[in-house]
Design a protein around this motif. Structure first.
Motif, mmCIF file in Angstrom:
data_model
loop_
_atom_site.group_PDB
_atom_site.id
_atom_site.type_symbol
_atom_site.label_atom_id
_atom_site.label_comp_id
_atom_site.label_asym_id
_atom_site.label_seq_id
_atom_site.Cartn_x
_atom_site.Cartn_y
_atom_site.Cartn_z
ATOM 1 N N TRP A 107 0.830 -1.206 0.000
ATOM 2 C CA TRP A 107 0.000 0.000 0.000
ATOM 3 C C TRP A 107 0.867 1.261 0.000
ATOM 4 N N SER A 108 1.890 1.300 0.842
ATOM 5 C CA SER A 108 2.745 2.488 0.898
ATOM 6 C C SER A 108 3.549 2.654 -0.392
ATOM 7 N N VAL A 109 3.948 1.544 -1.000
ATOM 8 C CA VAL A 109 4.666 1.624 -2.270
ATOM 9 C C VAL A 109 3.754 2.185 -3.355
ATOM 10 N N GLU A 110 2.500 1.730 -3.401
ATOM 11 C CA GLU A 110 1.547 2.242 -4.392
ATOM 12 C C GLU A 110 1.297 3.732 -4.203
ATOM 13 N N GLU A 111 1.161 4.171 -2.953
ATOM 14 C CA GLU A 111 0.952 5.598 -2.693
ATOM 15 C C GLU A 111 2.162 6.414 -3.115
ATOM 16 N N CYS A 112 3.336 5.875 -2.910
ATOM 17 C CA CYS A 112 4.560 6.562 -3.316
ATOM 18 C C CYS A 112 4.613 6.708 -4.842
ATOM 19 N N PHE A 113 4.258 5.665 -5.559
ATOM 20 C CA PHE A 113 4.227 5.744 -7.021
ATOM 21 C C PHE A 113 3.175 6.740 -7.495
ATOM 22 N N GLN A 114 2.010 6.759 -6.881
ATOM 23 C CA GLN A 114 0.967 7.720 -7.266
ATOM 24 C C GLN A 114 1.432 9.147 -7.033
ATOM 25 N N GLN A 128 3.010 14.301 -8.948
ATOM 26 C CA GLN A 128 3.735 15.500 -8.552
ATOM 27 C C GLN A 128 4.984 15.790 -9.378
ATOM 28 N N VAL A 129 5.688 14.780 -9.802
ATOM 29 C CA VAL A 129 6.955 15.022 -10.500
ATOM 30 C C VAL A 129 7.017 14.367 -11.879
ATOM 31 N N GLY A 130 5.909 13.831 -12.371
ATOM 32 C CA GLY A 130 5.859 13.290 -13.723
ATOM 33 C C GLY A 130 6.654 12.019 -13.937
ATOM 34 N N LEU A 131 6.582 11.108 -12.986
ATOM 35 C CA LEU A 131 7.314 9.857 -13.113
ATOM 36 C C LEU A 131 6.896 9.077 -14.364
ATOM 37 N N ASP A 132 5.642 9.216 -14.746
ATOM 38 C CA ASP A 132 5.150 8.465 -15.906
ATOM 39 C C ASP A 132 5.140 9.286 -17.198
ATOM 40 N N HIS A 133 5.765 10.455 -17.217
ATOM 41 C CA HIS A 133 5.771 11.305 -18.409
ATOM 42 C C HIS A 133 7.099 11.178 -19.144
ATOM 43 N N TYR A 134 7.314 10.070 -19.754
ATOM 44 C CA TYR A 134 8.557 9.891 -20.493
ATOM 45 C C TYR A 134 8.261 9.193 -21.808
ATOM 46 N N GLN A 135 9.043 9.544 -22.812
ATOM 47 C CA GLN A 135 9.012 8.867 -24.101
ATOM 48 C C GLN A 135 10.460 8.664 -24.511
ATOM 49 N N VAL A 136 10.982 7.527 -24.170
ATOM 50 C CA VAL A 136 12.399 7.268 -24.416
ATOM 51 C C VAL A 136 12.553 5.978 -25.212
ATOM 52 N N ARG A 137 13.713 5.829 -25.830
ATOM 53 C CA ARG A 137 13.982 4.646 -26.624
ATOM 54 C C ARG A 137 15.051 3.754 -26.008
ATOM 55 N N LEU A 189 11.085 14.242 -6.183
ATOM 56 C CA LEU A 189 10.108 13.876 -5.158
ATOM 57 C C LEU A 189 10.752 13.835 -3.771
ATOM 58 N N VAL A 190 11.964 13.312 -3.680
ATOM 59 C CA VAL A 190 12.668 13.290 -2.397
ATOM 60 C C VAL A 190 12.916 14.718 -1.909
ATOM 61 N N PHE A 191 13.307 15.613 -2.797
ATOM 62 C CA PHE A 191 13.543 17.013 -2.436
ATOM 63 C C PHE A 191 12.269 17.656 -1.911
ATOM 64 N N LEU A 192 11.154 17.494 -2.634
ATOM 65 C CA LEU A 192 9.879 18.079 -2.197
ATOM 66 C C LEU A 192 9.408 17.472 -0.875
ATOM 67 N N THR A 193 9.574 16.172 -0.718
ATOM 68 C CA THR A 193 9.160 15.505 0.517
ATOM 69 C C THR A 193 9.997 15.970 1.692
ATOM 70 N N ALA A 194 11.289 16.156 1.477
ATOM 71 C CA ALA A 194 12.159 16.643 2.552
ATOM 72 C C ALA A 194 11.785 18.063 2.957
ATOM 73 N N PRO A 235 2.378 18.874 -2.886
ATOM 74 C CA PRO A 235 1.799 19.639 -3.995
ATOM 75 C C PRO A 235 1.877 21.148 -3.774
ATOM 76 N N GLU A 236 1.704 21.599 -2.542
ATOM 77 C CA GLU A 236 1.763 23.036 -2.267
ATOM 78 C C GLU A 236 3.178 23.569 -2.475
ATOM 79 N N ILE A 237 4.182 22.837 -2.016
ATOM 80 C CA ILE A 237 5.567 23.275 -2.218
ATOM 81 C C ILE A 237 5.910 23.286 -3.702
ATOM 82 N N ARG A 238 5.463 22.268 -4.429
ATOM 83 C CA ARG A 238 5.707 22.220 -5.880
ATOM 84 C C ARG A 238 5.062 23.417 -6.565
#
Length: 132
Positions: free
Chosen positions: A14-21, A26-35, A51-56, A84-87
């Motif tokens: 559960w915590s891993v899924e929340e971290c991925f979400q 927040q930081v576009g982990l799934d926004h990539y188009q690479v080869r 994400l680590v920077f924002l969380t810290a 999200p507010e810091i971002r």
């Protein structure tokens, strides 16, 4: 595998899924188009670092734990700074669209509004709970 170990692993999922979400939203982990794997690895590494920077920053801004259990029902303070507010604050500072004082005033207003919504939510939930 024992039952307690299975429960522990399922609970950790559960915590891993929340971290991925959070990373996706927040930081576009799934926004990539690479080869290539190297490009993908660079993107994932930078996204997780952001994400680590924002969380810290959010953890550093958080006050200590509240004094009482009904603290959120009475508190008039804005909610603590969230990722999200810091971002949003950092993004607003990038192009000088508004002064720092106006930006901080806006952030304070927004967090007070969120605190009011949270207080209302907790009041509603405590009113719905049975007394016994």
């Amino acid at each position: 595998m024992t039952l307690p170990e299975l429960v522990r692993v399922a609970g950790a999922r559960w915590s891993v899924e929340e971290c991925f979400q959070a990373a996706k939203g927040q930081v576009g982990l799934d926004h990539y188009q690479v080869r290539h794997r190297t490009s993908w690895h660079r993107h994932i590494t930078l996204a997780m670092l952001a994400l680590v920077f924002l969380t810290a920053l959010a953890a550093d801004a958080a006050p200590g734990p509240p004094a009482g259990t009904h603290h959120f029902l009475r508190a008039r303070d804005p909610i603590t700074l969230t990722v999200p507010e810091i971002r949003h604050l950092l993004a607003a500072l990038a192009p000088p669209a508004m002064t720092a004082a106006r930006l901080l005033h806006w952030s304070n207003w927004r967090r007070r509004h969120q605190a009011t919504a949270r207080r209302s939510h907790y009041r509603r939930r405590s009113a719905d709970e049975p007394a016994g």
